[in-house]
Motif scaffolding. Structure first.
Motif, PDB file in Angstrom:
ATOM      1  N   PRO A   1      -5.940   8.090  -6.413  1.00  0.00           N
ATOM      2  CA  PRO A   1      -6.883   7.092  -6.916  1.00  0.00           C
ATOM      3  C   PRO A   1      -6.238   5.719  -6.959  1.00  0.00           C
ATOM      4  O   PRO A   1      -5.073   5.596  -7.325  1.00  0.00           O
ATOM      5  CB  PRO A   1      -7.212   7.566  -8.326  1.00  0.00           C
ATOM      6  CG  PRO A   1      -6.649   8.933  -8.459  1.00  0.00           C
ATOM      7  CD  PRO A   1      -5.655   9.144  -7.369  1.00  0.00           C
ATOM      8  N   GLY A   2      -6.977   4.715  -6.576  1.00  0.00           N
ATOM      9  CA  GLY A   2      -6.429   3.361  -6.575  1.00  0.00           C
ATOM     10  C   GLY A   2      -5.832   2.993  -5.236  1.00  0.00           C
ATOM     11  O   GLY A   2      -5.726   1.828  -4.905  1.00  0.00           O
ATOM     12  N   ALA A   3      -5.425   3.988  -4.473  1.00  0.00           N
ATOM     13  CA  ALA A   3      -4.907   3.701  -3.133  1.00  0.00           C
ATOM     14  C   ALA A   3      -6.091   3.401  -2.219  1.00  0.00           C
ATOM     15  O   ALA A   3      -7.202   3.868  -2.448  1.00  0.00           O
ATOM     16  CB  ALA A   3      -4.122   4.890  -2.587  1.00  0.00           C
ATOM     17  N   ALA A   4      -5.822   2.619  -1.198  1.00  0.00           N
ATOM     18  CA  ALA A   4      -6.885   2.208  -0.289  1.00  0.00           C
ATOM     19  C   ALA A   4      -7.430   3.398   0.479  1.00  0.00           C
ATOM     20  O   ALA A   4      -6.727   4.363   0.758  1.00  0.00           O
ATOM     21  CB  ALA A   4      -6.354   1.174   0.676  1.00  0.00           C
TER      22      ALA A   4
ATOM     23  N   LYS B   1       0.816  -1.214   0.000  1.00  0.00           N
ATOM     24  CA  LYS B   1       0.000   0.000   0.000  1.00  0.00           C
ATOM     25  C   LYS B   1       0.849   1.264   0.000  1.00  0.00           C
ATOM     26  O   LYS B   1       0.501   2.238  -0.646  1.00  0.00           O
ATOM     27  CB  LYS B   1      -0.964  -0.022   1.183  1.00  0.00           C
ATOM     28  CG  LYS B   1      -2.082  -1.028   0.948  1.00  0.00           C
ATOM     29  CD  LYS B   1      -3.208  -0.912   1.945  1.00  0.00           C
ATOM     30  CE  LYS B   1      -4.335  -1.857   1.523  1.00  0.00           C
ATOM     31  NZ  LYS B   1      -5.465  -1.829   2.437  1.00  0.00           N
ATOM     32  N   SER B   2       1.954   1.262   0.739  1.00  0.00           N
ATOM     33  CA  SER B   2       2.779   2.480   0.729  1.00  0.00           C
ATOM     34  C   SER B   2       3.386   2.687  -0.654  1.00  0.00           C
ATOM     35  O   SER B   2       3.547   3.824  -1.095  1.00  0.00           O
ATOM     36  CB  SER B   2       3.904   2.453   1.766  1.00  0.00           C
ATOM     37  OG  SER B   2       3.856   1.364   2.596  1.00  0.00           O
TER      38      SER B   2
ATOM     39  N   PRO C   1     -10.601  -3.243  -2.020  1.00  0.00           N
ATOM     40  CA  PRO C   1      -9.249  -3.519  -1.501  1.00  0.00           C
ATOM     41  C   PRO C   1      -9.146  -4.448  -0.290  1.00  0.00           C
ATOM     42  O   PRO C   1      -8.048  -4.867   0.028  1.00  0.00           O
ATOM     43  CB  PRO C   1      -8.719  -2.126  -1.147  1.00  0.00           C
ATOM     44  CG  PRO C   1      -9.907  -1.260  -0.989  1.00  0.00           C
ATOM     45  CD  PRO C   1     -10.997  -1.836  -1.846  1.00  0.00           C
TER      46      PRO C   1
ATOM     47  N   TYR D   1      -7.000  12.093  -3.659  1.00  0.00           N
ATOM     48  CA  TYR D   1      -5.657  12.537  -4.032  1.00  0.00           C
ATOM     49  C   TYR D   1      -4.793  11.396  -4.510  1.00  0.00           C
ATOM     50  O   TYR D   1      -3.678  11.599  -4.957  1.00  0.00           O
ATOM     51  CB  TYR D   1      -4.973  13.215  -2.839  1.00  0.00           C
ATOM     52  CG  TYR D   1      -5.822  14.288  -2.245  1.00  0.00           C
ATOM     53  CD1 TYR D   1      -5.994  15.494  -2.926  1.00  0.00           C
ATOM     54  CD2 TYR D   1      -6.487  14.095  -1.051  1.00  0.00           C
ATOM     55  CE1 TYR D   1      -6.807  16.483  -2.404  1.00  0.00           C
ATOM     56  CE2 TYR D   1      -7.297  15.083  -0.524  1.00  0.00           C
ATOM     57  CZ  TYR D   1      -7.453  16.277  -1.207  1.00  0.00           C
ATOM     58  OH  TYR D   1      -8.259  17.241  -0.696  1.00  0.00           O
TER      59      TYR D   1
ATOM     60  N   ASP E   1      -6.691   3.247   5.369  1.00  0.00           N
ATOM     61  CA  ASP E   1      -5.634   2.238   5.285  1.00  0.00           C
ATOM     62  C   ASP E   1      -4.686   2.514   4.120  1.00  0.00           C
ATOM     63  O   ASP E   1      -4.125   1.604   3.529  1.00  0.00           O
ATOM     64  CB  ASP E   1      -6.267   0.853   5.124  1.00  0.00           C
ATOM     65  CG  ASP E   1      -5.283  -0.249   5.501  1.00  0.00           C
ATOM     66  OD1 ASP E   1      -4.395   0.001   6.343  1.00  0.00           O
ATOM     67  OD2 ASP E   1      -5.400  -1.355   4.939  1.00  0.00           O
ATOM     68  N   THR E   2      -4.486   3.786   3.836  1.00  0.00           N
ATOM     69  CA  THR E   2      -3.748   4.189   2.639  1.00  0.00           C
ATOM     70  C   THR E   2      -2.347   3.605   2.592  1.00  0.00           C
ATOM     71  O   THR E   2      -1.831   3.308   1.518  1.00  0.00           O
ATOM     72  CB  THR E   2      -3.687   5.741   2.605  1.00  0.00           C
ATOM     73  OG1 THR E   2      -4.933   6.247   3.091  1.00  0.00           O
ATOM     74  CG2 THR E   2      -3.439   6.240   1.202  1.00  0.00           C
ATOM     75  N   ARG E   3      -1.707   3.457   3.730  1.00  0.00           N
ATOM     76  CA  ARG E   3      -0.359   2.892   3.779  1.00  0.00           C
ATOM     77  C   ARG E   3      -0.309   1.559   4.534  1.00  0.00           C
ATOM     78  O   ARG E   3       0.743   1.122   4.981  1.00  0.00           O
ATOM     79  CB  ARG E   3       0.608   3.905   4.408  1.00  0.00           C
ATOM     80  CG  ARG E   3       0.944   5.015   3.419  1.00  0.00           C
ATOM     81  CD  ARG E   3       1.408   6.277   4.083  1.00  0.00           C
ATOM     82  NE  ARG E   3       1.498   7.366   3.109  1.00  0.00           N
ATOM     83  CZ  ARG E   3       0.467   8.103   2.712  1.00  0.00           C
ATOM     84  NH1 ARG E   3      -0.738   7.895   3.189  1.00  0.00           N
ATOM     85  NH2 ARG E   3       0.645   9.055   1.804  1.00  0.00           N
ATOM     86  N   GLY E   4      -1.480   0.954   4.722  1.00  0.00           N
ATOM     87  CA  GLY E   4      -1.511  -0.380   5.335  1.00  0.00           C
ATOM     88  C   GLY E   4      -1.333  -0.397   6.851  1.00  0.00           C
ATOM     89  O   GLY E   4      -1.044  -1.437   7.436  1.00  0.00           O
TER      90      GLY E   4
END
Lengths: 301, 301
Positions: free
Chosen positions: B245-248, A292-293, B290, B243, B211-214
């Motif tokens: 797209p596709g990221a959680a 994810k990062s 996701p 900001y 949870d953008t970076r897990g």
């Protein structure tokens, strides 16, 4: 406040555990270039390939050539997976600092994976460990399905202890405890680590998490709180489970670095270099890696 | 051993926070059928839509129709996002049990999001809170960017406290603290919660992680260890960041249930029903959600 360790050591297993189930062939020269990038990232240990029968893991059938061609950084410890004496012989010829042997704590998983009972596996590994030690190499015992087995369900920590004791008595230097199917939650990690820490110094314990259900970072947090400071991680989260294609495999080095550096824990690893190496292998594979990062950077880059 | 709470309450924010950035229009009848599935999953609270200006959030422009057509389960608390008195008026006409007001703790993020300074925002929210309370409704104060702001960087916990105090003084019943861009690590969560718990009963604090970076599951673990028992989650992990797209986006209800039930914590929620509702909306959106635990079931199902 929770206290975190000053330093955590990550072993990069992407070139072995990450690639081993990939159906797309990565040419040897690309593997070598990629491992060379990893060697210059600050990571302290790289498991660069697996010396198993090439018919079993075609993706890593070039282990010997990879091992001969990678540039050895004197500050990096290079290890490889060895299943038996033949594999060890090839690995020693090719060049390793350490050998990793492996077995499951679950009878059924071990049988399906290497076609041996646990009692048939121990003598093989005991010989490999003994020879590797005689050759002056560090030996890591990978112990898989330590929390749950896809066939036998929940694993008793006592069964894990029994297998670990045999491997340590045989001369293994350290243990890597694998949540092979990525099912564990932190309370399971806590319970197993309590049993293990009662028996072995924490420095000899390495946790190997798969992020199949998104629990790996929380499980690493729990391990850190128990004083464990060594983890196996795979760049980009490379390494899908063969039983669940598309599902995440190994916990991503990138996400673990985000966590650790955010907590103020030093790893010696340069996040940008890991990111570059992630994009390199992602482009070669032609699939989006699950970290994810990393995904955040794909969009802001 | 760490002690976990007996019960944790999840608010399902998928129909609001999950859908709000989706560019694909979900027809009202599908939203209604989906929310009705959620109403029968055992979840205790659902944020069913947002009564903001439909021009700002076209995906939720049918909030009133959705609110009128969903079947109200008497065991579920139905809330909605309201930005101002006009939105509250519509929400009250349509039917809500609770109203959620929102603002950022970061001047720049607040300005970009709702085109007001913090000092211009408070009087608006104070009126909304007052009117909602007079109408007998519970009011939740969503406070966003509590850890990091995409424009201002690291946020001082004291700034979070200042905003929260104003909202609570105005009559808000509880606070939902948002890691809006999904950058927090557990040490940040621990630090902020220490400040907040010194001021408010834990029951009034809700953590809202992306949870953008897990990191979300680890951050929830840390919150649980601090005694927090309420979380906002989104089914399937629906809710990408505009900001990236596709990221959680929001932490997935499915993954949080996997964690909590694995820890032996009760939620009252049926995981299979959440899975069915996940597949339902996934099919309507035509994109893979996701959630990692959901992905496992897609392959074994």
């Amino acid at each position: 406040m929770v206290n975190y360790p000053d330093f955590v050591e990550l072993k990069e297993v992407g070139p072995r555990d990450g690639l081993q189930n990939e159906t797309k062939w990565i040419p040897t020269e690309d593997k070598v270039a990629w491992i060379d990038m990893l060697s210059n990232s600050g990571v302290k240990e790289i498991e660069y390939s697996s010396f198993v029968n090439p018919k079993m893991i075609p993706a890593l059938s070039d282990a010997r050539e990879v091992g001969r061609r990678i540039q050895r950084n004197p500050e990096v410890f290079y290890s490889a997976l060895v299943p038996n004496l033949k594999g060890l012989e090839y690995a020693l010829e090719t060049g390793i600092d350490g050998a990793s042997v492996f077995m499951s704590v679950s009878e059924t998983h071990n049988m399906r994976n290497i076609n041996k009972t646990l009692d048939q596996t121990f003598p093989v590994l005991e010989k490999v460990i003994s020879e590797a030690k005689q050759a002056g190499k560090r030996v890591t015992g990978y112990v898989s399905t330590v929390f749950d087995c896809p066939y036998e369900g929940r694993i008793d920590p006592e069964q894990v202890v029994r297998v670990c004791e045999r491997l340590m008595e045989a001369g293994a230097d350290e243990l890597s405890l694998g949540d092979t199917i990525g099912t564990a939650v932190p309370s399971q990690v806590e319970r197993l680590l309590e049993s293990m820490i009662a028996l072995y110094p924490k420095e000899k314990l390495i946790m190997h998490f798969h992020d199949t259900r998104g629990m790996a970072i929380a499980n690493i947090m729990t391990s850190l709180q128990q004083g464990v400071t060594r983890f196996d991680t795979s760049i980009g989260g490379l390494g899908g489970c063969p039983y669940a294609p598309g599902a995440a495999g190994n916990v991503a080095t990138n996400d673990v670095l985000y966590l650790l550096h955010g907590l103020g824990v030093n790893t010696g690893i340069n996040e940008e270099k890991i990111r570059d190496a992630s994009f390199f292998i992602q482009n070669k594979l032609g699939v989006k890696l699950p970290s994810k990062s990393l995904a955040c950077h794909q969009h802001t880059a």
